[in-house]
Design a protein around this motif. Structure first.
Motif, PDB file in Angstrom:
ATOM      1  N   THR A   1      50.007   7.659   6.465  1.00 31.10           N
ATOM      2  CA  THR A   1      49.661   6.635   7.502  1.00 31.10           C
ATOM      3  C   THR A   1      50.449   5.721   7.754  1.00 31.10           C
ATOM      4  OG1 THR A   1      48.695   5.085   5.723  1.00 31.10           O
ATOM      5  CG2 THR A   1      47.130   7.020   6.706  1.00 31.10           C
ATOM      6  N   VAL A   2      50.292   4.881   8.974  1.00 33.91           N
ATOM      7  CA  VAL A   2      51.038   3.712   9.482  1.00 33.91           C
ATOM      8  C   VAL A   2      50.090   2.655   9.628  1.00 33.91           C
ATOM      9  CG1 VAL A   2      52.919   5.302  10.458  1.00 33.91           C
ATOM     10  CG2 VAL A   2      51.159   4.355  11.735  1.00 33.91           C
ATOM     11  N   ARG A   3      50.679   1.399   9.511  1.00 38.77           N
ATOM     12  CA  ARG A   3      50.062   0.393   9.715  1.00 38.77           C
ATOM     13  C   ARG A   3      50.298  -0.318  11.355  1.00 38.77           C
ATOM     14  NH1 ARG A   3      50.337  -5.522   6.583  1.00 38.77           N
ATOM     15  NH2 ARG A   3      48.460  -6.656   7.574  1.00 38.77           N
ATOM     16  N   ILE A   4      49.153  -0.414  11.923  1.00 39.07           N
ATOM     17  CA  ILE A   4      49.368  -1.014  13.148  1.00 39.07           C
ATOM     18  C   ILE A   4      48.366  -2.189  13.757  1.00 39.07           C
ATOM     19  CG2 ILE A   4      49.920   0.993  14.254  1.00 39.07           C
ATOM     20  CD1 ILE A   4      47.111   1.154  15.533  1.00 39.07           C
ATOM     21  N   HIS A   5      48.931  -2.968  14.408  1.00 44.21           N
ATOM     22  CA  HIS A   5      47.778  -4.020  14.675  1.00 44.21           C
ATOM     23  C   HIS A   5      47.063  -3.956  16.295  1.00 44.21           C
ATOM     24  CE1 HIS A   5      50.669  -5.825  11.637  1.00 44.21           C
ATOM     25  NE2 HIS A   5      49.451  -6.441  11.283  1.00 44.21           N
ATOM     26  N   ILE A   6      45.777  -4.037  16.060  1.00 41.25           N
ATOM     27  CA  ILE A   6      45.062  -3.819  17.352  1.00 41.25           C
ATOM     28  C   ILE A   6      44.402  -5.245  17.693  1.00 41.25           C
ATOM     29  CG2 ILE A   6      43.193  -2.603  18.657  1.00 41.25           C
ATOM     30  CD1 ILE A   6      43.751  -0.150  16.649  1.00 41.25           C
ATOM     31  N   ASP A   7      44.840  -5.778  18.765  1.00 40.15           N
ATOM     32  CA  ASP A   7      44.246  -7.056  19.102  1.00 40.15           C
ATOM     33  C   ASP A   7      44.200  -8.058  17.724  1.00 40.15           C
ATOM     34  OD1 ASP A   7      43.949  -6.622  21.724  1.00 40.15           O
ATOM     35  OD2 ASP A   7      42.006  -5.626  21.255  1.00 40.15           O
ATOM     36  N   GLY A   8      45.265  -8.312  17.111  1.00 39.34           N
ATOM     37  CA  GLY A   8      45.347  -8.903  15.793  1.00 39.34           C
ATOM     38  C   GLY A   8      44.858  -8.420  14.520  1.00 39.34           C
TER      39      GLY A   8
END
Length: 97
Positions: A12-19
């Motif tokens: 997995t990777v960590r992303i930010h969706i609308d914060g």
């Protein structure tokens, strides 16, 4: 509406969706990550404000435009997630980079 197929565990990777931080499989597109997070809409049209989201999932319809790492008008369905990516919904007229 959207349900991932059962498969072997993926990195997995960590992303930010609308914060909001999300951990998603590294092989996902941004559109798949949006749908899995329950966010069906990723932009609003400039004239009516109608919600738009991933539709064709193959780069034809341009309904999935989002801002990725401060670059507007990116097709979510054609962009693979990567560690630390920041995705933001768009509203109104398209902005030029």
């Amino acid at each position: 509406m959207f349900e991932p197929l059962t498969a072997r565990p993926a990195a997995t990777v960590r992303i930010h969706i609308d914060g909001a931080a999300r951990h998603v499989p590294g092989h996902y597109s941004v559109a798949a990550a949006l749908l899995e997070s329950g966010q069906a809409a990723c932009r609003a049209t400039p004239v009516t404000g109608a919600a738009r989201g991933p539709f064709c999932m193959m780069g034809v319809c341009f309904d999935c435009l989002v801002e990725i790492d401060d670059v507007p008008n990116q097709q979510a369905c054609m962009t693979r997630v990567r560690e630390g990516m920041r995705v933001r919904s768009m509203a109104g007229s398209a902005r030029l980079a």
